[in-house]
Design an enzyme around this catalytic site. Structure first.
Site, PDB file in Angstrom:
ATOM      1  N   GLU A  16       9.306 -14.255 -11.445  1.00 35.00           N
ATOM      2  CA  GLU A  16       8.597 -13.015 -11.135  1.00 35.00           C
ATOM      3  C   GLU A  16       8.006 -12.365 -12.375  1.00 35.00           C
ATOM      4  O   GLU A  16       6.888 -11.856 -12.354  1.00 35.00           O
ATOM      5  CB  GLU A  16       9.578 -11.986 -10.554  1.00 35.00           C
ATOM      6  CG  GLU A  16      10.063 -12.260  -9.172  1.00 35.00           C
ATOM      7  CD  GLU A  16      11.042 -11.184  -8.760  1.00 35.00           C
ATOM      8  OE1 GLU A  16      10.767 -10.502  -7.783  1.00 35.00           O
ATOM      9  OE2 GLU A  16      12.094 -11.009  -9.417  1.00 35.00           O
ATOM     10  N   GLU A  24      19.360 -15.953  -8.895  1.00 35.87           N
ATOM     11  CA  GLU A  24      18.770 -14.659  -9.240  1.00 35.87           C
ATOM     12  C   GLU A  24      18.104 -14.726 -10.624  1.00 35.87           C
ATOM     13  O   GLU A  24      17.022 -14.174 -10.826  1.00 35.87           O
ATOM     14  CB  GLU A  24      19.850 -13.564  -9.177  1.00 35.87           C
ATOM     15  CG  GLU A  24      19.405 -12.177  -9.574  1.00 35.87           C
ATOM     16  CD  GLU A  24      18.305 -11.573  -8.707  1.00 35.87           C
ATOM     17  OE1 GLU A  24      17.961 -12.146  -7.665  1.00 35.87           O
ATOM     18  OE2 GLU A  24      17.777 -10.524  -9.106  1.00 35.87           O
ATOM     19  N   CYS A  80       0.819  -1.215   0.000  1.00 39.48           N
ATOM     20  CA  CYS A  80       0.000   0.000   0.000  1.00 39.48           C
ATOM     21  C   CYS A  80       0.853   1.266   0.000  1.00 39.48           C
ATOM     22  O   CYS A  80       1.984   1.261   0.471  1.00 39.48           O
ATOM     23  CB  CYS A  80      -0.866   0.024   1.242  1.00 39.48           C
ATOM     24  SG  CYS A  80      -1.783  -1.475   1.523  1.00 39.48           S
ATOM     25  N   LYS A 128      14.143 -14.046 -11.343  1.00 41.80           N
ATOM     26  CA  LYS A 128      13.665 -13.043 -12.312  1.00 41.80           C
ATOM     27  C   LYS A 128      12.637 -13.671 -13.250  1.00 41.80           C
ATOM     28  O   LYS A 128      11.610 -13.078 -13.533  1.00 41.80           O
ATOM     29  CB  LYS A 128      14.821 -12.463 -13.147  1.00 41.80           C
ATOM     30  CG  LYS A 128      15.776 -11.536 -12.455  1.00 41.80           C
ATOM     31  CD  LYS A 128      15.213 -10.173 -12.131  1.00 41.80           C
ATOM     32  CE  LYS A 128      14.566 -10.126 -10.786  1.00 41.80           C
ATOM     33  NZ  LYS A 128      15.366  -9.843  -9.622  1.00 41.80           N
ATOM     34  N   ARG A 152       4.832  -0.008  -6.555  1.00 42.43           N
ATOM     35  CA  ARG A 152       4.869  -0.804  -5.338  1.00 42.43           C
ATOM     36  C   ARG A 152       3.869  -1.953  -5.376  1.00 42.43           C
ATOM     37  O   ARG A 152       3.966  -2.890  -4.589  1.00 42.43           O
ATOM     38  CB  ARG A 152       4.564   0.074  -4.131  1.00 42.43           C
ATOM     39  CG  ARG A 152       5.480   1.277  -4.011  1.00 42.43           C
ATOM     40  CD  ARG A 152       5.057   2.131  -2.863  1.00 42.43           C
ATOM     41  NE  ARG A 152       5.165   1.387  -1.644  1.00 42.43           N
ATOM     42  CZ  ARG A 152       6.273   1.288  -0.938  1.00 42.43           C
ATOM     43  NH1 ARG A 152       7.355   1.914  -1.338  1.00 42.43           N
ATOM     44  NH2 ARG A 152       6.319   0.578   0.164  1.00 42.43           N
ATOM     45  N   HIS A 193      21.347 -35.064  -8.240  1.00 43.52           N
ATOM     46  CA  HIS A 193      20.814 -35.594  -6.979  1.00 43.52           C
ATOM     47  C   HIS A 193      19.307 -35.394  -6.874  1.00 43.52           C
ATOM     48  O   HIS A 193      18.782 -35.252  -5.776  1.00 43.52           O
ATOM     49  CB  HIS A 193      21.548 -34.945  -5.794  1.00 43.52           C
ATOM     50  CG  HIS A 193      23.022 -35.211  -5.833  1.00 43.52           C
ATOM     51  ND1 HIS A 193      23.567 -36.411  -5.471  1.00 43.52           N
ATOM     52  CD2 HIS A 193      24.049 -34.438  -6.265  1.00 43.52           C
ATOM     53  CE1 HIS A 193      24.879 -36.368  -5.645  1.00 43.52           C
ATOM     54  NE2 HIS A 193      25.194 -35.174  -6.137  1.00 43.52           N
ATOM     55  N   TRP A 203      -3.363  -2.567  -1.274  1.00 46.56           N
ATOM     56  CA  TRP A 203      -3.020  -3.950  -1.635  1.00 46.56           C
ATOM     57  C   TRP A 203      -3.779  -4.799  -0.634  1.00 46.56           C
ATOM     58  O   TRP A 203      -3.443  -4.796   0.556  1.00 46.56           O
ATOM     59  CB  TRP A 203      -1.513  -4.117  -1.504  1.00 46.56           C
ATOM     60  CG  TRP A 203      -0.922  -5.301  -2.170  1.00 46.56           C
ATOM     61  CD1 TRP A 203      -0.679  -5.465  -3.502  1.00 46.56           C
ATOM     62  CD2 TRP A 203      -0.444  -6.494  -1.526  1.00 46.56           C
ATOM     63  NE1 TRP A 203      -0.084  -6.685  -3.725  1.00 46.56           N
ATOM     64  CE2 TRP A 203       0.066  -7.338  -2.532  1.00 46.56           C
ATOM     65  CE3 TRP A 203      -0.396  -6.936  -0.218  1.00 46.56           C
ATOM     66  CZ2 TRP A 203       0.609  -8.581  -2.278  1.00 46.56           C
ATOM     67  CZ3 TRP A 203       0.143  -8.182   0.055  1.00 46.56           C
ATOM     68  CH2 TRP A 203       0.635  -8.986  -0.967  1.00 46.56           C
ATOM     69  N   LYS A 238       6.774  -3.827  -4.346  1.00 45.15           N
ATOM     70  CA  LYS A 238       8.171  -3.390  -4.426  1.00 45.15           C
ATOM     71  C   LYS A 238       8.876  -3.490  -3.076  1.00 45.15           C
ATOM     72  O   LYS A 238      10.006  -3.930  -3.000  1.00 45.15           O
ATOM     73  CB  LYS A 238       8.241  -1.949  -4.953  1.00 45.15           C
ATOM     74  CG  LYS A 238       9.658  -1.436  -5.154  1.00 45.15           C
ATOM     75  CD  LYS A 238      10.403  -2.229  -6.209  1.00 45.15           C
ATOM     76  CE  LYS A 238      11.844  -1.805  -6.349  1.00 45.15           C
ATOM     77  NZ  LYS A 238      12.627  -2.839  -7.051  1.00 45.15           N
ATOM     78  N   ASN A 254      -1.617   2.038   6.182  1.00 47.95           N
ATOM     79  CA  ASN A 254      -0.827   0.878   5.753  1.00 47.95           C
ATOM     80  C   ASN A 254      -0.560   0.048   6.997  1.00 47.95           C
ATOM     81  O   ASN A 254      -0.274   0.607   8.055  1.00 47.95           O
ATOM     82  CB  ASN A 254       0.533   1.304   5.188  1.00 47.95           C
ATOM     83  CG  ASN A 254       0.400   2.006   3.859  1.00 47.95           C
ATOM     84  OD1 ASN A 254      -0.671   2.017   3.259  1.00 47.95           O
ATOM     85  ND2 ASN A 254       1.490   2.610   3.400  1.00 47.95           N
ATOM     86  N   GLY A 255      -0.597  -1.257   6.865  1.00 46.37           N
ATOM     87  CA  GLY A 255      -0.320  -2.115   8.025  1.00 46.37           C
ATOM     88  C   GLY A 255      -1.546  -2.924   8.395  1.00 46.37           C
ATOM     89  O   GLY A 255      -2.515  -3.010   7.631  1.00 46.37           O
TER      90      GLY A 255
HETATM   91  C1  F6R Z   1      13.113  -9.514  -6.562  1.00 47.84           C
HETATM   92  C2  F6R Z   1      12.925  -8.469  -5.584  1.00 47.84           C
HETATM   93  C3  F6R Z   1      12.665  -8.885  -4.179  1.00 47.84           C
HETATM   94  C4  F6R Z   1      13.450  -7.984  -3.223  1.00 47.84           C
HETATM   95  C5  F6R Z   1      13.113  -8.340  -1.772  1.00 47.84           C
HETATM   96  C6  F6R Z   1      13.915  -7.512  -0.792  1.00 47.84           C
HETATM   97  O1  F6R Z   1      13.228  -8.981  -7.839  1.00 47.84           O
HETATM   98  O2  F6R Z   1      12.959  -7.315  -5.889  1.00 47.84           O
HETATM   99  O3  F6R Z   1      12.981 -10.214  -3.991  1.00 47.84           O
HETATM  100  O4  F6R Z   1      14.808  -8.149  -3.474  1.00 47.84           O
HETATM  101  O5  F6R Z   1      11.745  -8.137  -1.536  1.00 47.84           O
HETATM  102  O6  F6R Z   1      13.677  -6.160  -0.974  1.00 47.84           O
HETATM  103  P1  F6R Z   1      14.659  -5.074  -0.397  1.00 47.84           P
HETATM  104  O7  F6R Z   1      15.965  -5.224  -1.098  1.00 47.84           O
HETATM  105  O8  F6R Z   1      13.995  -3.771  -0.672  1.00 47.84           O
HETATM  106  O9  F6R Z   1      14.791  -5.367   1.070  1.00 47.84           O
END
Ligand code: F6R
Length: 611
Positions: free
Chosen positions: A492, A485, A2, A489, A27, A508, A74, A606, A100-101
């Site tokens: 996601e 990673e 949010c 990606k 976000r 394995h 959200w 985000k 928010n929360g």
């Molecule tokens: C993946 C991604 C998330 C963040 C994770 C931590 O593309 O962006 O996995 O890396 O939520 O976020 P931060 O770095 O903001 O603590």
């Protein structure tokens, strides 16, 4: 997650609120709304879906004011609907709130308020909050708005970042926070409130962040912050290091692509001013420890989530290889609840792009509770994690708008590689080797520029494979976090099932997944163990799997692979940074070809500010 925005000043609030909500779209959210105070009355407008929908409706919304609050929601309590969207008004309409929360004791408070004849129109915990504020006002009317909000919050269990406006207190907005970020952007004769600096950066770079347990009364020309228990607080003003162009697409179709292409300058910014004048080591102004204190460290512990966790794993490989210090990497969400034993001379690092991730923050508090020194690597100046750590390193990567991290990840591993060099030079690395390492780091922007030229070739590969349903990412040693990673990606951005393993682990178990419908991406850019990797490639081939290999000028037999992407052969201290770029492109193009919203993938936020 949010987003909150609020405006108080001389201008018309509506447009500024909508603009602020747009800036926070990255976000993740599912509905949006605003409320403004027009001629002493509060009017709200809400829509399910995109902020653009709200913006369209706002054109015919006849209420205007120079004080207002807005929100992108959200869904947590209650489904996605207009009546669950914020702002929420109290019964009778005296107060409006955005939140928010999560209010954990909302059910008891709701039952209490229903007995007192309050009515509810949504399924949210937030409506309980705003009615409780009204209840406290009605019970003991007082002329201090913040005082009423303070009284209310003393009864709330859970987390909140709130902004409240009122018909009764028409010249102020009251905001408060507990575990959910809030800041005041300071303007001339106006102040803008937000949960994310992106919402205010267009108007001002001077921001004041609220700490947990603080309440602020914000007027157009001043503000007053106190604690929940009415103690005064020292106010610190931070200067944002973002540029307006960070928020614009500048001709790119998506932020993700723009941010992939920004990586040469992002890496340059991560390195700027951080090499020693003798050309054989690095320095970080933000790390307050002396070389003697760093030398005394026996063990490092890194805590982070998601991509930042992968960056830390990369840091482990580099620091252990070059500095010979044992490193543990923990998922922050696990560490916070785990009673893990660590050596006395452990130095803890938390790594977070946003600086607001709740699990990382909790891990930080847990490490501090145990008496460890905790340093941070964050991208957002003045963020909660940046303020809560003992000291730290800023990434200076600029605002990352794409929900999936790309440039921030590259900047984190660049900083961790530089940290590996610093720690190594304090210990056993000699000057000549240090000089080579520094030169390799300095060459990164140019080398990354070369790798970016592979964009079109990777698009062609993505075209061939975007309909495959299973992807395995395989890498050895320092290429294993790169594989992790790359798989994250793809999951996601393209909603495709992808897993990553250390290459030899495949035998394995995961090899059972390999069939003609499986694509295996080998990150084979390190020079050690290439013959072993070659065996693994053959094993996949024999089972009908497709092979995409990322290689450099090494001896991988290209004819065995279905696709080969060649990237420059570089120093192993920078190899992971160079090797991740093709995988970022791959996820981007597969996502586009599968029709996904690459900048705002479904179900993702985000920064994850709830547990
Ligand atoms: C993946 C991604 C998330 C963040 C994770 C931590 O593309 O962006 O996995 O890396 O939520 O976020 P931060 O770095 O903001 O603590």
């Amino acid at each position: 997650m949010c987003g909150i925005v609020g405006y108080i000043g001389q201008k018309e609030a509506n447009g500024i609120l909508i603009d602020g909500l747009k800036r926070m779209e990255y976000r993740g959210y599912d509905s949006a709304g605003i409320a403004v105070l027009d001629k002493g009355n509060i009017f709200s407008l809400k829509r399910v879906g995109k902020v653009a929908e709200l913006a369209r409706a706002q054109i015919n919304f006849s209420y205007r004011g120079s004080i207002g609050i807005g929100h992108t929601r959200w869904a947590t309590h209650g489904n996605v609907s207009e009546c669950n969207a914020h702002p929420h008004l109290s019964t009778g309409g005296n107060f409006a709130i955005v939140h928010n929360g999560i209010v954990e004791n909302y059910a008891q408070i709701k039952a209490f308020l229903i007995e007192k004849n309050y009515t509810f129109h949504s399924d949210t915990d937030t409506e309980v909050l705003v009615n409780l504020i009204d209840y406290h006002y009605q019970k003991a009317p007082c002329s201090y708005f913040a005082e009423i909000v303070r009284k209310t919050l003393l009864h709330i269990k859970g987390t909140y970042g709130i902004a409240v406006m009122s018909e009764i207190f028409a010249n102020e907005i009251v905001i408060a926070r507990k575990s959910s970020p809030l800041l005041i952007g300071l303007g001339e004769g106006e102040n803008i409130i937000a949960s994310d600096a992106a919402a205010v950066a267009r108007y001002t770079k001077r921001v004041v962040y609220l700490n947990d347990g603080e309440v602020a009364s914000v007027r157009s020309d001043n503000f007053l912050i106190t604690t929940l228990h009415e103690n005064t607080v020292d106010v610190v003003c931070h200067e944002l290091d973002w540029e307006i162009h960070d928020m614009d697409l500048e001709g790119y179709p998506h932020y993700m692509l723009k941010e992939i292409f920004e990586q040469p300058s992002v890496i340059e910014n991560a390195m700027r001013g951080r090499f020693t004048t003798d050309g054989c080591s690095t320095k970080f102004g933000g790390i307050s420890l002396t070389p003697q204190e760093l030398r005394a460290v026996d063990h490092l512990l890194f805590c982070a989530c998601g991509s930042a966790y992968h960056a830390c794993l990369e840091g482990k490989y580099l620091i252990e290889k070059y500095a010979r210090i044992p490193v543990d990497v923990e998922h922050a969400s696990e560490f916070r609840y785990r009673n893990a034993p660590f050596q006395r001379n452990t130095l803890v690092f938390v790594v977070s792009q946003s600086g607001e991730t709740i699990d990382t923050l909790a891990a930080l508090h847990e490490a501090k509770r145990r008496g460890y020194t905790v340093l941070g690597i964050t991208n957002v100046v003045g963020s909660t994690i940046a303020r809560a750590t003992d000291a730290g390193i800023y990434q200076h990567a600029g605002l990352e708008m794409g929900v999936a991290s790309t440039k921030a990840f590259a900047s984190q591993i660049t900083i961790l590689s530089m940290l590996a060099l610093l720690l190594a030079r304090i210990r056993d690395m000699d000057t000549v080797v240090g000089v080579q390492y520094v030169q390799a780091l300095k060459s990164l922007p140019v080398i990354i520029g070369e790798v970016l030229k592979l964009s079109n070739s990777i698009q062609l590969i993505a075209k061939k494979y975007h309909n495959y349903k299973r992807f395995l990412f395989l890498g050895r040693q320092a290429m294993y976090p790169v594989a992790l990673e790359g798989a994250l990606k793809l999951k996601e951005i393209a909603y495709v099932h992808a897993e990553a393993f250390p290459t030899a682990e495949m035998k394995h178990g995961p090899i059972a997944l390999v069939s003609e419908g499986t694509v295996c991406l080998f990150i084979a850019t390190q020079n050690e163990l290439l013959d072993k990797t070659m065996n693994n490639i053959q094993e996949i081939k024999a089972r009908g799997g497709k092979i995409i290999a990322i290689v450099n000028n090494n001896c991988i037999a290209r004819e065995v692979c279905d696709e080969v992407l060649t990237i420059p052969e570089v120093h192993s201290g920078i190899n992971p940074i160079v090797s991740i770029i093709p995988l970022q492109f791959f996820a981007y193009y597969v996502g586009i070809l599968r029709g996904c919203d690459v900048d705002r993938p479904r179900n993702l936020a985000k920064s994850v500010t709830v547990e």
